[in-house]
Every structure is written in structure tokens, then in C-alpha cells.
Design a protein around this motif. Structure first.
Motif, PDB file in Angstrom:
ATOM      1  N   LEU A  74       6.269  -3.659  -1.650  1.00 52.95           N
ATOM      2  CA  LEU A  74       5.669  -3.131  -3.635  1.00 52.95           C
ATOM      3  C   LEU A  74       4.498  -3.801  -4.029  1.00 52.95           C
ATOM      4  N   PRO A  75       3.564  -3.312  -4.314  1.00 50.62           N
ATOM      5  CA  PRO A  75       2.304  -4.544  -4.926  1.00 50.62           C
ATOM      6  C   PRO A  75       2.111  -5.143  -5.363  1.00 50.62           C
ATOM      7  N   VAL A  76       1.684  -6.568  -5.999  1.00 51.66           N
ATOM      8  CA  VAL A  76       2.147  -7.864  -6.578  1.00 51.66           C
ATOM      9  C   VAL A  76       2.805  -7.565  -8.523  1.00 51.66           C
ATOM     10  N   ASP A  77       1.703  -6.563  -9.035  1.00 49.60           N
ATOM     11  CA  ASP A  77       1.898  -5.971 -10.064  1.00 49.60           C
ATOM     12  C   ASP A  77       3.290  -5.553 -11.108  1.00 49.60           C
ATOM     13  N   LEU A  78       3.916  -5.216  -9.671  1.00 53.93           N
ATOM     14  CA  LEU A  78       5.472  -4.316  -9.812  1.00 53.93           C
ATOM     15  C   LEU A  78       7.066  -4.981  -8.994  1.00 53.93           C
ATOM     16  N   PRO A 135       8.921   4.856 -12.857  1.00 57.51           N
ATOM     17  CA  PRO A 135       8.551   5.538 -13.597  1.00 57.51           C
ATOM     18  C   PRO A 135       6.852   5.140 -14.512  1.00 57.51           C
ATOM     19  N   GLN A 136       6.771   6.262 -15.735  1.00 61.59           N
ATOM     20  CA  GLN A 136       5.237   5.984 -15.614  1.00 61.59           C
ATOM     21  C   GLN A 136       4.986   5.141 -16.198  1.00 61.59           C
ATOM     22  N   SER A 137       6.708   4.552 -17.243  1.00 62.58           N
ATOM     23  CA  SER A 137       6.133   3.197 -17.509  1.00 62.58           C
ATOM     24  C   SER A 137       7.738   1.962 -17.769  1.00 62.58           C
ATOM     25  N   GLY A 138       7.554   0.637 -17.698  1.00 65.25           N
ATOM     26  CA  GLY A 138       8.637   0.421 -16.578  1.00 65.25           C
ATOM     27  C   GLY A 138       8.540   0.234 -15.308  1.00 65.25           C
ATOM     28  N   GLY A 139       9.596  -1.098 -15.039  1.00 70.76           N
ATOM     29  CA  GLY A 139       9.228  -1.104 -13.424  1.00 70.76           C
ATOM     30  C   GLY A 139       9.963  -0.032 -13.123  1.00 70.76           C
ATOM     31  N   ALA A 140       9.466  -0.396 -11.245  1.00 71.78           N
ATOM     32  CA  ALA A 140      10.005   0.526 -10.128  1.00 71.78           C
ATOM     33  C   ALA A 140      11.267   0.159 -10.192  1.00 71.78           C
ATOM     34  N   LEU A 141      11.634   1.446  -9.309  1.00 72.20           N
ATOM     35  CA  LEU A 141      13.587   1.139  -9.138  1.00 72.20           C
ATOM     36  C   LEU A 141      13.405   1.077  -7.648  1.00 72.20           C
ATOM     37  N   ILE A 142      14.298   0.264  -6.541  1.00 69.89           N
ATOM     38  CA  ILE A 142      14.495   0.340  -5.345  1.00 69.89           C
ATOM     39  C   ILE A 142      15.422   0.624  -5.510  1.00 69.89           C
ATOM     40  N   PHE A 143      16.072   0.936  -3.644  1.00 73.78           N
ATOM     41  CA  PHE A 143      17.403   1.228  -3.192  1.00 73.78           C
ATOM     42  C   PHE A 143      17.376  -0.220  -2.403  1.00 73.78           C
ATOM     43  N   HIS A 144      16.690  -1.274  -2.233  1.00 70.87           N
ATOM     44  CA  HIS A 144      17.269  -2.654  -1.213  1.00 70.87           C
ATOM     45  C   HIS A 144      16.445  -3.798  -1.708  1.00 70.87           C
ATOM     46  N   GLU A 145      16.622  -5.180  -2.168  1.00 68.44           N
ATOM     47  CA  GLU A 145      16.182  -6.191  -2.614  1.00 68.44           C
ATOM     48  C   GLU A 145      14.215  -6.547  -1.459  1.00 68.44           C
ATOM     49  N   ASN A 146      15.052  -5.928  -0.128  1.00 71.34           N
ATOM     50  CA  ASN A 146      13.948  -6.010   0.798  1.00 71.34           C
ATOM     51  C   ASN A 146      12.883  -5.410   0.439  1.00 71.34           C
ATOM     52  N   ASP A 147      13.177  -4.162  -0.171  1.00 68.96           N
ATOM     53  CA  ASP A 147      11.758  -3.019  -0.459  1.00 68.96           C
ATOM     54  C   ASP A 147      10.594  -4.587  -1.284  1.00 68.96           C
ATOM     55  N   GLU A 165       0.519  -1.341   0.342  1.00 69.21           N
ATOM     56  CA  GLU A 165       0.050   0.194   0.406  1.00 69.21           C
ATOM     57  C   GLU A 165       1.168   1.110   0.134  1.00 69.21           C
ATOM     58  N   VAL A 166       0.635   2.593  -0.545  1.00 67.47           N
ATOM     59  CA  VAL A 166       1.218   3.824  -0.604  1.00 67.47           C
ATOM     60  C   VAL A 166       0.703   4.163   0.602  1.00 67.47           C
ATOM     61  N   VAL A 167       1.980   4.942   1.411  1.00 69.98           N
ATOM     62  CA  VAL A 167       2.169   5.080   2.966  1.00 69.98           C
ATOM     63  C   VAL A 167       2.495   6.815   2.649  1.00 69.98           C
ATOM     64  N   ALA A 168       2.181   7.718   3.491  1.00 71.38           N
ATOM     65  CA  ALA A 168       2.689   8.903   3.578  1.00 71.38           C
ATOM     66  C   ALA A 168       3.943   9.230   3.826  1.00 71.38           C
ATOM     67  N   LEU A 169       4.408  10.326   2.868  1.00 67.50           N
ATOM     68  CA  LEU A 169       6.232  10.810   3.091  1.00 67.50           C
ATOM     69  C   LEU A 169       6.386  11.504   4.453  1.00 67.50           C
ATOM     70  N   ASP A 170       7.446  11.634   4.218  1.00 69.31           N
ATOM     71  CA  ASP A 170       7.904  12.617   5.492  1.00 69.31           C
ATOM     72  C   ASP A 170       8.432  13.866   4.689  1.00 69.31           C
ATOM     73  N   ALA A 171       7.669  14.727   4.847  1.00 69.75           N
ATOM     74  CA  ALA A 171       6.831  16.090   4.631  1.00 69.75           C
ATOM     75  C   ALA A 171       8.669  16.551   4.834  1.00 69.75           C
ATOM     76  N   GLU A 172       8.994  16.552   6.524  1.00 69.54           N
ATOM     77  CA  GLU A 172      10.605  17.150   6.782  1.00 69.54           C
ATOM     78  C   GLU A 172      11.299  16.537   6.076  1.00 69.54           C
ATOM     79  N   ARG A 173      11.203  15.605   5.567  1.00 75.45           N
ATOM     80  CA  ARG A 173      12.209  14.838   5.433  1.00 75.45           C
ATOM     81  C   ARG A 173      12.547  15.501   3.498  1.00 75.45           C
ATOM     82  N   PHE A 174      11.320  15.512   3.246  1.00 74.16           N
ATOM     83  CA  PHE A 174      11.436  15.993   1.536  1.00 74.16           C
ATOM     84  C   PHE A 174      11.690  17.937   1.701  1.00 74.16           C
TER      85      PHE A 174
END
Length: 134
Positions: A109-113, A93-105, A14-23
């Protein structure tokens, strides 16, 4: 670049909120117009490359995501990669697969990603190579 990427944080698919202060902390040195309160930020990197970021904060529930458009290759890709990493977000990206920084991420992800996700380092070079491979 003429397409969009989305910075989204996933937990249990599920999508969860990003930290606005870190942003704010990561983007502040690069903001030349707009800002977190306005829902739009124009960023400029050290080499002059720019990106338009669209973001909104929903009060207590936080920032649902960030959309980057019209972003330059070069140093701006490093800014975007560092921003995503600081937020614990995936780059989608609007097309293509997701880019993640750690394999455990991947499991978050949603199953389709999950199947097409690629693990990259949070650097300009790694993000550029991922885009070039598409």
C-alpha cells in the motif's frame, strides 16, 4: 450505501492493473445491465441487492481500478469482497482506511494507507463489520 469504494491493486506502493478476465469471471453471474466492454456494470446479488460498478480497460495496460457506488448491504457486500480478493485488490473506501485480505499486502500500500489498513476476510460479514466500525 451512498458512498463509493475503490478496488485497487497495489504493488510496491503503486497502482497496477487488475485482471479484466478475472473481473469478467466473478461479475458475469451478477450483471443485469452493462458489462466490461461498456465501462459500467449493474450487478444484482441473490438477495436482490444491487451495485453500480464503473471500470475501464486500457487495452494492453489492463483495468486500472473499479469504483463501486450505490451498493446494497447484504449479499452484494459478499460479491464485492470476493471480487476484490479474486483481483488481488484492496478495498479503499472514499473515507477511512484500506481493507486488505492478508497482512503481507500492507507493505504494498502507499505509505499514507498502511497505518490505518485493516485485515479482513473476503466475506459479506467481514466487509459489513468493517463498514460498521467506521
Amino acid at each position: 450505501m451512498s458512498y463509493s469504494i475503490f478496488l485497487l491493486r497495489f504493488v510496491d506502493r503503486e497502482v497496477v492493473a487488475l485482471d479484466a478476465e478475472r473481473f469478467r469471471h466473478v461479475t458475469e453471474p451478477y450483471v443485469v445491465a452493462g458489462g466490461p466492454e461498456e465501462g459500467f456494470s449493474l450487478l444484482r446479488a441473490e438477495d436482490g441487492g444491487e451495485a453500480d460498478l464503473y471500470h475501464e480497460s486500457h487495452g494492453e495496460s489492463g483495468m486500472p481500478g473499479v469504483t463501486a457506488t450505490h451498493f446494497a448491504r447484504g449479499a452484494m457486500l459478499g460479491v464485492l469482497a470476493r471480487l476484490a480478493a479474486a483481483l488481488g485488490a484492496s478495498i479503499v473506501p472514499q473515507s477511512g482506511g484500506a481493507l486488505i485480505f492478508h497482512e503481507n499486502d500492507r507493505r504494498h500500500l502507499p505509505v499514507d494507507l498502511q497505518g490505518n489498513a485493516v485485515v479482513i476476510a473476503p466475506t459479506e460479514e467481514a466487509l459489513q463489520a468493517a463498514f460498521d466500525a467506521r
